[in-house]
Design an enzyme around this catalytic site. Sequence first.
Site, PDB file in Angstrom:
ATOM      1  CG  HIS A 382      -2.054  -0.911   1.189  1.00  0.00           C
ATOM      2  ND1 HIS A 382      -2.898  -1.127   2.269  1.00  0.00           N
ATOM      3  CD2 HIS A 382      -2.533  -1.689   0.184  1.00  0.00           C
ATOM      4  CE1 HIS A 382      -3.830  -2.005   1.931  1.00  0.00           C
ATOM      5  NE2 HIS A 382      -3.620  -2.371   0.679  1.00  0.00           N
ATOM      6  CD  GLU A 383       4.043   5.090  -1.359  1.00  0.00           C
ATOM      7  OE1 GLU A 383       3.702   6.082  -0.676  1.00  0.00           O
ATOM      8  OE2 GLU A 383       5.031   4.383  -1.090  1.00  0.00           O
ATOM      9  CG  HIS A 451       9.590   1.115   3.426  1.00  0.00           C
ATOM     10  ND1 HIS A 451      10.700   1.092   2.608  1.00  0.00           N
ATOM     11  CD2 HIS A 451       9.602  -0.060   4.098  1.00  0.00           C
ATOM     12  CE1 HIS A 451      11.341  -0.063   2.771  1.00  0.00           C
ATOM     13  NE2 HIS A 451      10.683  -0.771   3.671  1.00  0.00           N
ATOM     14  CD  GLU A 452       8.590   5.990   2.233  1.00  0.00           C
ATOM     15  OE1 GLU A 452       9.604   5.608   1.624  1.00  0.00           O
ATOM     16  OE2 GLU A 452       7.507   5.373   2.215  1.00  0.00           O
ATOM     17  CD  GLU A 470      12.730   3.518   3.595  1.00  0.00           C
ATOM     18  OE1 GLU A 470      13.354   3.354   2.543  1.00  0.00           O
ATOM     19  OE2 GLU A 470      11.666   4.171   3.649  1.00  0.00           O
ATOM     20  CD  GLU A 476      14.545   3.327  -0.932  1.00  0.00           C
ATOM     21  OE1 GLU A 476      14.071   4.466  -0.907  1.00  0.00           O
ATOM     22  OE2 GLU A 476      13.878   2.305  -0.686  1.00  0.00           O
TER      23      GLU A 476
END
Length: 668
Positions: A382-383, A451-452, A470, A476
């Site tokens: 899920h972004e 992440h973030e 993260e 990356e």
Amino acid sequence: MITKIVLPFLIFLLFSCAQSDKNEIYVLSSPNGSNTIKFELKNATPYYSLLHKDSTVISPSLLGFVFKNQDTLAGNFKIVKIDTTSFDETWEQVWGEKRYVKNNYRQLSATLEEVSGEKKRKLEIQFRAFDDGIAFRYVFPEQGLKDSIFIMDELTEFNLKSDGEAWWIPAYRDNRYEYLFTRSAVSSLDTVHTPLTIKSKNGLFLSFHEANLKDFASMTLARTTGTRLKCDLVPWADGVKVKAKNGFTSSWRTIQVAETPGDLITSYLILNLNDPGKIEDTSWIKPHKYLGIWWGMHIGKYSFWESPIQGATTKNAFAYIDYCKKLGIDHLLIEGWNKGWTPAWYENAMHMFSFTEEADNFDLEKVTDYAKENGVSIIGYHETGSNIINYLKQIDEGMALYEKVGIHDVKIGQVGSRLNMKEWHHGQFGVNYYRSVLEKAAKYHLTVNFHEPIKDTGERRTYPNMMSREGARGMEYDAWSEGNPPEHTAIIPFTRMLSGPMDFTPGILDVGIKQGYDGRDVHTTAAKQLALYVVLYSPIQMLADLPENYEGIPAFKFLKDVPVDWEDTKVLNAEIGAYITTVRKDRNSGDWYLGSLTNEKGRTFDIPLSFLDPGSTYTAEIYADPQGTTWNKEADKVAVSKQEVKSGETLKIVLGEGGGTAIRFAKN
């Protein structure tokens, strides 16, 4: 064996009080006496200080708050109650770097009341002294106040007695926690994120952080004068730091104290300050390794969005599932499977992702069915693009869809400099958002990889579906930027990773990134990539390279063998920013694994094997840098060898510049 003992503290006779007309001083020592907190009310104002053995670590430091309209809750107190207790338990992690964790502390709770004024408000300050550090927090109880509470400032200080070297990243920057660490004197700091790690001039190693952060703003640290640091709470967009209705409880402010840098890593103080687990049935929470349709996007081979080089297609997913089966890796992450991805997806904007509608050329049900047939579990993605309004409208549908098709793990991204282009990721708004998503995921039997993220403060103890996150520069950055220098992975074990697991995404054996952008590489040797799986802890570990780069590679055996769930962890040697050697024992066998890595300087170590079981022999499967190999010279080469070893012996290992060594000690 799980044990728990709670006793009145006074029987240990380690609590003392001195009183004068203007001063009241209370002393609280840790179980073995190594750390001592002094709490005092001086001229009606609360202060604390910290000693480690005979050395002063924190000189008297202010405590308190400022509310709206310059309403100060700090300098008008009397002590109305002191409670003391001692606590000793050993508890078992669902998964972790150490199976059984000892939680042993002594606590002093001081209830203060304003001497003058109409409200005569109360404030409780709770102190805990552990053998590996101290912690304290504020409890502002419900007390019949009609008005809402608006915290404008927290006055907490950390007045360091000695200067020292600090490793830090800046606060209040658009890229959140994703900056290279700077090393400088404490006396030169500006405002920094935690964990903040310091090598004090008195020889101690310190880490400043917080634990059990919920419904409160996260803490940054601002230097005021000299070596005096002050809590700086991350504000809402309107400038208020914390908003509460009836009362509030802050996170624990923590100071971990160690005599070696490795002892910071094997401290479990942050975890111990969190609430016990709230998920009764944890059978669906499974540590794992995974491949991903991911690295190809970062190096430019594939796109996240619908295009002729689209990464997330049914065809590519089938091929990656075949690789999983062939390589013996049972999880696969697929990014970009849904509608909403565009070439500008990472830019600051209110992107409109769908969390149920498939992208062109991708069939979620076909992919998950094919994965099940081949013994592979799909990891969803899920972004949000930091459009939290859009995400929360769809979150139940999106998570229900994953549960329906048999997905039990989700990676959730919040790319963007502000949530909803307005609020910091680490303010009270963000803290509450991340906790609510974690709790909701548990209802849908989903583990979470943020992440973030908001920084880790140990909530994995309470919600063990909080697997990893993260929160620092990961692999990356080597794909599309100047990259992470070799020292980076010799710094983050002592900084970012003191807070908890990181999804660093190691495992790039094509260290020159042949299919990537010109001039990019991962700034390590291939052997160091293997060592990262032991040094950088996470219960989920990505094998991040293109899967074809693992075929026919002897070093891949280590990636297949190395566990992600551990019985015990030890740090054998360490210097922050220079090198570290870590060993971990597999939770499900008698095997041990070693990871050793260095910065830009090559090193040779004689490793004592005293951690192995006495009387047993082991086969040491060694993956090392060949002679002459460095991070920028024949870095893809790995020397593989075997030898028989036993406890009491010494094993010599040689690390090339920017290199490493990984070893499996297979018990015979």
